[in-house]
Design an enzyme around this catalytic site. Structure first.
Site, mmCIF file in Angstrom:
data_model
loop_
_atom_site.group_PDB
_atom_site.id
_atom_site.type_symbol
_atom_site.label_atom_id
_atom_site.label_comp_id
_atom_site.label_asym_id
_atom_site.label_seq_id
_atom_site.Cartn_x
_atom_site.Cartn_y
_atom_site.Cartn_z
ATOM 1 C CB CYS A 117 -13.602 -16.465 35.010
ATOM 2 S SG CYS A 117 -13.594 -14.973 36.007
ATOM 3 C CB CYS A 120 -11.141 -16.321 37.630
ATOM 4 S SG CYS A 120 -12.915 -16.187 37.930
#
Length: 194
Positions: A117, A120
């Site tokens: 991600c 993230c």
């Protein structure tokens, strides 16, 4: 049936008092043998909290196996969870709830992320900065990979990153996406609530 014990100890950079919790849970609560085990120790939920001094927890901690009251020989993995303030602590499906228990009355922020991600990865250093700023808050992170999928599902993760803010061992706020300002506002709101 696989029973696991987690012995969690709260220690940290700010010299927090030590507190140890023994948590027991069965991997497959629907199996017949675990139902028999639950009945033998009076277990009624997803996890069984035992007093630190309980004979079953002492046996598991010392020997990594125990004899349940009904005569089952239970082998367990004993895991120590260290929760520190001023840093972000990695947890998994086995150590998350013991880490929340070890946090005591402190607010807990859980970062639920994946390795692939992009957002993230961008917010991770900012989360570390927040952990250094808010030394009265415990910061945890959980990789929502296949191994931790049951916990991610239990916590209701639909997108990553998702931040869960816990107080008194209950989820009270959620922030989805890499929204730093929303996360700071959620932390401040939960910290100031009674």
């Amino acid at each position: 049936m696989a029973l696991h014990a987690s012995v969690s100890t709260q220690i940290g950079a700010a010299q927090l008092p030590r507190s140890t919790t023994c948590s027991l849970y069965v991997d497959k609560p629907s199996s017949a043998s675990s139902v028999q085990f639950k009945k033998s120790v009076g277990w009624s939920g997803q996890s069984l909290q035992q007093q630190n001094s309980s004979p079953l927890c002492k046996q598991l901690s010392e020997n990594k196996q125990a004899q349940s009251p009904s005569g089952f020989l239970i082998r367990a993995s004993v895991k120590t969870v260290e929760v520190a303030v001023g840093q972000v602590t990695e947890v998994d499906k086995d150590s998350f709830w013991p880490a929340v228990d070890a946090a005591g009355e402190k607010v807990v922020v859980l970062d639920m992320y994946t390795q692939w991600c992009g957002p993230c990865k961008i917010i991770a250093p900012k989360l570390q900065e927040l952990s250094e700023k808010y030394t009265d808050v415990v910061f945890l992170k959980l990789d929502c990979n296949q191994e931790n999928k049951p916990l991610a599902k239990e916590l209701g993760v639909k997108v990553v990153p998702t931040f869960k803010v816990l107080k008194d061992k209950k989820i009270v706020k959620e922030v989805t996406g890499a929204k730093l300002n929303d996360l700071v506002q959620a932390i401040e709101t939960v910290k100031s609530s009674p």
